[in-house]
Design an enzyme around this catalytic site. Structure first.
Site, PDB file in Angstrom:
ATOM      1  CB  THR A   1       0.657   4.506  -3.200  1.00  0.00           C
ATOM      2  OG1 THR A   1       1.766   4.287  -2.331  1.00  0.00           O
ATOM      3  CG2 THR A   1       0.850   3.679  -4.456  1.00  0.00           C
TER       4      THR A   1
ATOM      5  CB  CYS B   1       2.304 -14.013  -8.162  1.00  0.00           C
ATOM      6  SG  CYS B   1       1.117 -14.815  -9.255  1.00  0.00           S
TER       7      CYS B   1
ATOM      8  N   GLY C   1      10.119   4.479   0.575  1.00  0.00           N
ATOM      9  CA  GLY C   1       9.311   5.468  -0.158  1.00  0.00           C
ATOM     10  C   GLY C   1       9.236   5.116  -1.636  1.00  0.00           C
TER      11      GLY C   1
ATOM     12  CG  HIS D   1       3.043   8.563  -6.424  1.00  0.00           C
ATOM     13  ND1 HIS D   1       3.734   9.664  -6.889  1.00  0.00           N
ATOM     14  CD2 HIS D   1       3.483   8.355  -5.164  1.00  0.00           C
ATOM     15  CE1 HIS D   1       4.566  10.084  -5.952  1.00  0.00           C
ATOM     16  NE2 HIS D   1       4.427   9.313  -4.896  1.00  0.00           N
TER      17      HIS D   1
ATOM     18  NE  ARG E   1       2.951  15.845   6.686  1.00  0.00           N
ATOM     19  CZ  ARG E   1       2.745  15.060   5.633  1.00  0.00           C
ATOM     20  NH1 ARG E   1       3.726  14.320   5.173  1.00  0.00           N
ATOM     21  NH2 ARG E   1       1.581  15.014   5.044  1.00  0.00           N
TER      22      ARG E   1
ATOM     23  CB  CYS F   1      -1.697 -17.532  -9.805  1.00  0.00           C
ATOM     24  SG  CYS F   1      -0.084 -18.320  -9.565  1.00  0.00           S
TER      25      CYS F   1
ATOM     26  CB  CYS G   1      -1.593   5.749   1.269  1.00  0.00           C
ATOM     27  SG  CYS G   1      -0.852   4.860  -0.068  1.00  0.00           S
TER      28      CYS G   1
ATOM     29  CG  HIS H   1      -4.070   0.611  -1.370  1.00  0.00           C
ATOM     30  ND1 HIS H   1      -4.013   1.732  -2.158  1.00  0.00           N
ATOM     31  CD2 HIS H   1      -3.112   0.761  -0.435  1.00  0.00           C
ATOM     32  CE1 HIS H   1      -3.050   2.521  -1.722  1.00  0.00           C
ATOM     33  NE2 HIS H   1      -2.496   1.953  -0.671  1.00  0.00           N
TER      34      HIS H   1
ATOM     35  CB  CYS I   1       2.161 -18.392  -5.505  1.00  0.00           C
ATOM     36  SG  CYS I   1       1.356 -16.906  -6.153  1.00  0.00           S
TER      37      CYS I   1
ATOM     38  CB  CYS J   1       3.499 -19.013 -10.268  1.00  0.00           C
ATOM     39  SG  CYS J   1       3.634 -17.656  -9.115  1.00  0.00           S
TER      40      CYS J   1
END
Ligand SMILES: [Zn+2]
Ligand SMILES: [Zn+2]
Length: 346
Positions: A43, A107, A264, A46, A201, A93, A41, A63, A99, A96
């Site tokens: 990201t 978190c 974005g 980046h 697009r 975690c 993607c 990811h 969470c 916390c």
């Protein structure tokens, strides 16, 4: 099973390499997944350039992936070898106040696979069992590789809350802008207008049900949009580019009393000019959307399994792992590639 695997690793800003690594072993509460497909993607570009904060370099990227469990550690509940799965990449975690308050993205210890911990742009990945979702029978591993981006888009749509009859402007017809078209229509938008300079697009946006397409290079966005919304402007603007001029256009184009979704990812240190008077006098609502987690995962799975969302409309490039580094770099200039997914060796 082999002892090593190929993985796309980031060693530093701009230093991305396909390398051979030992296959990781699942610890207690973890599973080892043989990756089937892994999406790339914006990201990732980046992250690779160093303009999106990643951690723990060298880091295996990726990811957005689907795969099959091939080994389990102890305590992995009902999960077992052979299960076809996707993974909520956000590992927190669990203890916390964030969470416990249902906001695990905030978190202090949150880590995302492929951003802060080794991810799925590799033949194998380890993930905590508590983040793993088993796929329903009617969802293919091919389509399941789209669960993560769809979960993110669902989170954004939850944040902005499109109402039946809303007129929606989506700035950017990239993979996420296109996903937002489908979701905005499902949410009851009366019209979805997409602003996108690339003709390919724009055609895709049209095939996904965007009613009107504008060429933002020929006509200033706010003018063109006003002409399509009785001079009022759209109720909702979704910024799905991450550039400063498009963020500024979102503020200019939205109707008085309208809502803007900051979807974005802009470069971390970029700043925009925004007149507080506009927020005040237009009574704007501006909400951010960072990532999907929790129930956006099973909801993305349900949409895909029910055929309400078709990733193959958006995924127009499928390449082998050997091409992954090129594919990430190619995102910078080749706009004809809307969404790339990497197929792992089988
Ligand atoms: Zn992503
Ligand atoms: Zn926490």
């Amino acid at each position: 099973m082999a002892e090593t695997m190929a993985a796309v690793r980031l060693f530093g800003p701009g230093d991305l390499r396909l390398v051979e690594l030992p296959i990781p072993q699942p610890g207690p509460g973890e599973v080892l997944i043989k990756v089937w497909r892994s999406g790339i993607c914006g990201t990732d570009l980046h992250i690779a350039k160093g303009t999106f904060p990643a951690a723990n370099l060298p880091l295996t990227m990726g990811h957005e992936f689907s795969g099959e469990i091939v080994a389990t550690g102890s305590d992995t509940a009902s999960l077992g070898v052979g299960d076809k799965v996707v993974v909520d990449i956000n590992i927190a975690c669990g203890h916390c106040s964030s969470c416990r308050g249902g906001r695990k993205l905030f978190c202090p210890q949150v880590a995302q696979l492929g951003v802060h911990r080794d991810g799925g742009l590799a033949e194998y990945v380890v993930a905590p069992a508590g983040n793993v979702y088993e796929l329903p029978r009617f969802l293919s591993l091919d389509d399941a590789a789209y669960v993560e981006p769809l979960a993110c888009a669902i989170h954004g749509q939850d944040r902005i809350g499109i109402r039946s009859g809303d007129r929606v402007l989506i700035i950017g017809g990239g993979p996420m802008g296109l996903a937002h078209i489908a979701l905005a229509k499902l949410a009851g938008a009366s019209s979805v207008i997409v602003s996108e300079p690339d003709p390919g697009r724009r055609r895709l946006a049209s095939s996904m049900g965007a009613i009107v397409l504008l060429n933002p290079i020929e006509t200033p966005l706010e003018e063109a949009v006003a002409g399509l919304t009785d001079g009022i402007g759209p109720d909702v603007v979704i910024e799905a580019v991450g550039s400063i001029p498009t963020y500024e256009s979102a503020v200019a184009a939205v109707r008085r009393g309208g809502r803007i979704l900051a979807y974005g990812a802009a470069p971390q240190n970029a700043t925009m000019s925004l007149r507080p008077f506009d927020i005040y006098s237009k009574e704007l609502t501006i909400v951010g959307s960072y990532a999907g987690t929790y129930d956006t995962w099973p909801r993305a799975i349900s949409l895909l399994a029910a055929g309400q969302f078709t990733p193959s409309l958006i995924v127009n490039s499928i390449r082998p792992l050997a091409d992954a580094v090129d594919a990430i770099r190619g995102l910078e200039h080749d706009k004809s590639i809307v969404k790339v997914q990497i197929e792992m060796p089988r």
